[in-house]
Enzyme design. Structure first.
Site, PDB file in Angstrom:
ATOM      1  N   GLU A  51       0.916   6.407 125.331  1.00  0.00           N
ATOM      2  CA  GLU A  51       1.354   7.033 124.143  1.00  0.00           C
ATOM      3  C   GLU A  51       2.949   6.727 123.966  1.00  0.00           C
ATOM      4  OE1 GLU A  51      -0.814   8.862 125.903  1.00  0.00           O
ATOM      5  OE2 GLU A  51      -2.673   8.987 124.458  1.00  0.00           O
ATOM      6  N   PHE A 113      -9.479  23.258 125.074  1.00  0.00           N
ATOM      7  CA  PHE A 113      -9.421  22.032 125.907  1.00  0.00           C
ATOM      8  C   PHE A 113      -8.236  21.018 125.235  1.00  0.00           C
ATOM      9  CE2 PHE A 113     -10.952  17.451 126.621  1.00  0.00           C
ATOM     10  CZ  PHE A 113     -10.321  17.525 128.081  1.00  0.00           C
ATOM     11  N   GLN A 114      -7.503  20.458 125.744  1.00  0.00           N
ATOM     12  CA  GLN A 114      -6.260  19.604 125.324  1.00  0.00           C
ATOM     13  C   GLN A 114      -5.504  20.373 124.002  1.00  0.00           C
ATOM     14  OE1 GLN A 114      -8.267  15.754 124.781  1.00  0.00           O
ATOM     15  NE2 GLN A 114      -7.651  15.251 126.815  1.00  0.00           N
ATOM     16  N   LYS A 163      -8.665  19.344 114.052  1.00  0.00           N
ATOM     17  CA  LYS A 163      -9.897  18.367 113.803  1.00  0.00           C
ATOM     18  C   LYS A 163     -10.717  18.690 112.804  1.00  0.00           C
ATOM     19  CE  LYS A 163     -13.442  16.252 116.598  1.00  0.00           C
ATOM     20  NZ  LYS A 163     -14.071  16.054 118.071  1.00  0.00           N
ATOM     21  N   MET A 485      23.048   1.605 137.149  1.00  0.00           N
ATOM     22  CA  MET A 485      24.146   2.142 136.638  1.00  0.00           C
ATOM     23  C   MET A 485      24.432   3.447 137.332  1.00  0.00           C
ATOM     24  SD  MET A 485      25.879   2.256 134.479  1.00  0.00           S
ATOM     25  CE  MET A 485      26.115   1.695 132.874  1.00  0.00           C
TER      26      MET A 485
HETATM   27  C1  LIG Z   1      13.867   8.261 131.601  1.00  0.00           C
HETATM   28  C2  LIG Z   1      15.141   8.045 132.145  1.00  0.00           C
HETATM   29  N1  LIG Z   1      15.540   8.671 133.481  1.00  0.00           N
HETATM   30  C3  LIG Z   1      16.500   8.483 134.407  1.00  0.00           C
HETATM   31  C4  LIG Z   1      17.731   8.095 133.354  1.00  0.00           C
HETATM   32  C5  LIG Z   1      19.038   7.933 134.046  1.00  0.00           C
HETATM   33  N2  LIG Z   1      19.578   6.502 134.272  1.00  0.00           N
HETATM   34  C6  LIG Z   1      20.472   5.910 133.608  1.00  0.00           C
HETATM   35  S1  LIG Z   1      20.333   4.069 133.956  1.00  0.00           S
HETATM   36  C7  LIG Z   1      19.383   4.375 135.327  1.00  0.00           C
HETATM   37  C8  LIG Z   1      19.244   3.147 135.895  1.00  0.00           C
HETATM   38  C9  LIG Z   1      18.421   2.291 135.339  1.00  0.00           C
HETATM   39  O1  LIG Z   1      18.007   1.307 136.373  1.00  0.00           O
HETATM   40  P1  LIG Z   1      17.555  -0.134 135.952  1.00  0.00           P
HETATM   41  O2  LIG Z   1      16.536  -0.135 134.770  1.00  0.00           O
HETATM   42  O3  LIG Z   1      17.147  -1.000 137.329  1.00  0.00           O
HETATM   43  O4  LIG Z   1      18.705  -0.870 135.007  1.00  0.00           O
HETATM   44  P2  LIG Z   1      20.126  -1.211 135.842  1.00  0.00           P
HETATM   45  O5  LIG Z   1      21.172  -0.298 135.639  1.00  0.00           O
HETATM   46  O6  LIG Z   1      19.932  -1.478 137.351  1.00  0.00           O
HETATM   47  O7  LIG Z   1      20.602  -2.460 135.151  1.00  0.00           O
HETATM   48  C10 LIG Z   1      18.920   5.634 135.375  1.00  0.00           C
HETATM   49  C11 LIG Z   1      18.003   6.070 136.499  1.00  0.00           C
HETATM   50  C12 LIG Z   1      17.366   7.452 132.307  1.00  0.00           C
HETATM   51  N3  LIG Z   1      18.562   7.101 131.511  1.00  0.00           N
HETATM   52  N4  LIG Z   1      16.231   7.486 131.606  1.00  0.00           N
END
Ligand SMILES: Cc1ncc(C[n+]2csc(CCOP(=O)(O)OP(=O)(O)O)c2C)c(N)n1
Ligand SMILES: [Mg+2]
Lengths: 584, 183
Positions: A51, A113-114, A163, A485
């Site tokens: 979803e 449920f749900q 529902k 990052m």
């Molecule tokens: C749902 C979610 N969880 C955690 C984060 C924290 N976060 C920001 S950037 C990042 C790393 C993303 O890794 P990747 O997709 O490999 O991208 P890269 O920075 O390596 O280009 C994380 C964990 C986030 N923004 N969103």
């Protein structure tokens, strides 16, 4: 016209009357009654694999079309799976309608449920939500939802349908515009700006010596890109476009300075910082833009145009607040400036300012050390090649992380609505489903999703949706084997103590995974392979393509204004640091 | 500690009068905007107005003015909120109702009755060992009454939270007199 139909039939008919052509969703127990009349409707339903994907697809669709995206899911876990995209849409002011099933009214509150308290859970991540308690209310509530989602500051609206409400019969009645407005006495978005404030803004603009146009996502929401361009050219003033506004002003325009903020370019950051007038248009002084607020643009007067009165003075007190629709207000400001000029007034000479800005631009282009033969592939190089190989009008989507910042930095956005990203919430996993939604909205365009290896693993299964539903997108994974990052922050601010950021270079096998989902998979490991792979990807348009670029894990995003730093202290790429003094 | 007198004496206390559509969920939306910012609502009173489609929520909060301005703007964005006014305590009339059950032996009951009479309150119920009284009036007056009752041992106490309306200026008062509405 006293025709009896069910609440579910009323729902689908109402959606048709609101010109919905596509619903992204996945059925289940409580929403079942709504899926039956859908079989007889011209509305296309796209069956997602999760979803959250439906929600981001609806967002991507809305981003590129300006029309609200629609997602429909069942109760309980399906509704909770929608929380992330709802919040994402709320933060980025994306018009979206979410329809959730609910347990029958007689079971609400019994831990059936749900069952979950969907309106309670989503209250703070929607512009508005409603639990519909009677089938008779369905048409009016649908009309209200579309009205609220698309007017004023756009945003997501959720309708929760028990529902039995879907099953009960009702007497069809399609409410008039007037009935809708009368039913919402507390909802009156302002669109026209205050004439006195507009005059004041015009005068202030002519008097400024170091003006900057600070364009935010509101320009795109208000479809004000043409008006912005006219204003910029009239007053010959440089424009910065925030992460949410990339494409709102063409990057190839001589007045365009590109993106400011945490990973903006040094010129855009510094020009705002030294400005004496920030003409703020549909932007909100986000902390990623201002850096340390107390030292942000200390000498600037502020004109703040925003349709949301709550943005005025939220972060920075404006000298001239104007509540209104960006397009209408900009057009009025243009008129007011022309009136002043025709009346013999003159604009300040800003040529010294402009040459100072040009100086910064020459000194501080975006920079990364180019590939030496045998060295690891640079992600920025891959992006440049993608950009240069992209067909005219390509829409770019991105995930969240380093690859997102490089995308925004290195792409050339010359057209509005060609950039789809998760700015406010920063939702990893956004790009693949958002790209699918964008492709549904603009099937005539090539859609590229630039994704991280981390992000891709959060929502990649939607490529199955893309294959089955024949929605061909292209995905470029910048695989640096890291949550890059976060790795960058640990390198810079935690003394290179890397904690839980290493993924794996080999697992998963992105090519095999892509193939298993019905896509073409391509792996790129060296600079020579980049261009041919991109060419091949661009030549395939009957199915989705995933190109995995194995890139340098050590690359960092520069410039950078670390959290809590002043924009004055922007960190440049180390190779540019010797030129720092030019930033004065 | 007398938390009751806090809102009336503390300078950061604000009274918001919020006119809303009389519908399910509205109160949760309104209170949610305070809760997510970690602001405590000091008192809250809700009831339908002269128009049964609308309710008035009177909220007393102790928040500094700057953050309050942002909350008020966010409140106004709620689709169900029709109107908001911040009432200046100096330029509004405030009323509140207090009910208290006081433990008091029969021989001392007279003192509580006397106190209640002095404050022009009411005796609601009398038991062997306890008495229930009520008082409506300005929140300050209620604070004083409560303070004095405490000496006897309050068993249960309930205050409604204040309701408030703007004071009529002189002109409006005169007009009201003309229409025979003054009391
Ligand atoms: C749902 C979610 N969880 C955690 C984060 C924290 N976060 C920001 S950037 C990042 C790393 C993303 O890794 P990747 O997709 O490999 O991208 P890269 O920075 O390596 O280009 C994380 C964990 C986030 N923004 N969103
Ligand atoms: Mg990565």
């Amino acid at each position: 016209m006293t025709q009896k139909i069910t609440g579910a039939q009323a729902l689908i008919r109402a959606l048709e009357l609101e010109n919905v052509d596509t619903i992204f969703g996945l059925p289940g127990g409580c929403i079942l009654p709504a899926y039956d009349p859908l079989l007889d409707s011209p509305i296309r339903h796209i069956l997602v694999r999760h979803e959250q994907g439906a929600g981001h697809m609806a967002e991507g669709y809305a981003h590129v079309t300006g029309r609200p995206g629609v997602a429909m899911v069942t109760s309980g876990p399906a509704a909770t799976n929608m929380v992330t995209p709802l919040c994402d849409a709320y933060m980025d002011s994306i018009p979206m309608i979410c329809i959730t099933g609910q347990v029958p009214t007689t079971a609400i509150g019994t831990d059936a449920f749900q069952e979950c308290d969907t309106v309670g859970i989503t209250r703070s991540v929607t512009k508005h939500n409603e639990l519909i308690m009677s089938a008779d209310d369905v048409p009016l509530m649908v009309r209200q939802a579309f009205h609220i989602a698309t007017t004023g500051r756009p945003g997501p609206v959720l309708l929760d349908l028990p529902k039995d409400v879907l099953q009960n019969s009702m007497t069809w009645h399609w409410p008039s515009d007037e009935e809708v407005l009368d039913s919402l006495p507390g909802y009156k978005p302002v669109s026209k700006g205050h004439p006195r404030m507009i005059k004041e803004a015009a005068r202030m603009i002519l008097d400024a010596k170091q003006p900057i146009l600070y364009a935010g996502g509101g320009i795109l929401k208000a479809r004000a890109a043409d008006a912005l361009r006219e204003l910029a050219e009239l007053i010959d003033t440089p424009v910065v476009t925030t992460l949410m506004a990339r494409g709102a002003f063409p990057d190839d325009h001589p007045l365009c300075l590109g993106m400011p903020g945490m990973h903006g370019n040094a010129t855009a950051i510094t020009a705002m910082q030294k400005s004496d007038l920030l003409i703020t248009l549909g932007a909100r002084f986000d902390d990623r833009i201002t850096g340390k607020v107390a030292t942000f643009a200390p000498d600037a007067k502020i004109i703040h145009v925003d349709i949301d009165p709550a943005e005025q003075g939220k972060v920075r007190r404006p000298d001239v607040p104007i509540v209104g629709d960006c397009r209408l207000v900009i057009e009025e400001i243009i008129k007011a400036i022309k009136d002043l000029l025709n009346g013999g007034e003159k604009q300040q000479d800003i040529s010294a300012w402009k040459s100072r800005v040009s100086g910064w631009r020459e000194q501080f282009p975006l920079y990364y050390p180019t590939n030496e033969p045998g060295e690891a592939l640079k992600p920025q190089y891959c992006l440049e090649q993608l950009r240069d190989g992209a067909p005219e009008g390509t829409i770019l989507c991105s995930g969240v992380g380093q690859h997102q910042m490089w995308s925004s930095q290195y792409w050339k956005f010359n057209e509005p609505y060609t950039w789809v990203n998760s700015g406010g919430l920063g939702t990893m996993g956004f790009s693949v489903p958002a790209a699918i939604g964008a492709k549904v909205g603009r099937p005539d365009r090539t859609v590229w999703a630039v994704d991280g290896d981390g992000c891709f693993q959060m929502t990649a299964q939607e490529l199955v949706t893309a294959s089955v539903e024949r929605i061909p997108i292209k995905v470029a994974i910048l695989n640096n084997s890291y949550l890059g990052m976060v790795r960058q922050w640990q390198e810079m601010f935690y003394e290179e103590r890397y904690s839980e950021v290493y993924l794996s270079p080999e697992l998963p096998d992105f090519v095999k995974w892509a193939e298993s989902m019905g896509c073409i998979g391509i792996r790129v490991e060296s600079p020579e392979e980049v261009q041919p792979a991109i060419e091949k990807a661009n030549s395939i348009d009957d199915r989705s393509v995933v190109v995995e670029f194995r890139v340098d894990a050590g690359e960092k995003v520069f410039p950078m204004v670390p959290a809590g730093f002043s924009n004055d202290d922007v960190l440049l790429h180390p190779d540019q640091n010797n030129r720092r003094e030019f930033l004065r | 500690m007398s938390t009751n007198s806090y809102a009336s004496s503390h300078p950061a206390h604000h009274i918001l009068s919020v006119l809303v559509q009389n519908r399910p969920g509205v109160l949760a939306r309104v209170s949610g905007l305070f809760a997510r910012r970690g602001y405590n609502i000091f008192s809250l009173a809700v009831a339908p107005t002269e128009d049964p489609m609308l309710s008035r929520i009177t909220i007393v909060v102790d928040v500094e003015s700057a953050p309050l301005e942002q909350v008020v703007k966010q409140l106004f964005k709620l689709v169900d909120v029709v109107k908001i006014s911040e009432l200046d305590p100096r330029r509004s009339v405030e009323r509140e109702l207090l009910m208290a059950t006081v433990r008091v032996p029969a021989e001392d009951r007279g003192q509580v009755v006397e106190l209640t009479n002095i404050f022009e309150g009411k005796i609601l119920a009398v038991g062997v060992e306890a008495i229930t009284v009520s008082l409506d009036g300005s929140p300050d007056k209620l604070d004083d009454f409560e303070e004095l009752l405490r000496g006897y041992g309050i068993v249960e106490l309930q205050r409604t939270g204040r309701v408030a309306l703007p004071k009529l200026d002189k002109e409006a008062r005169l007009k009201a007199v003309k229409h025979g509405k003054a009391s």
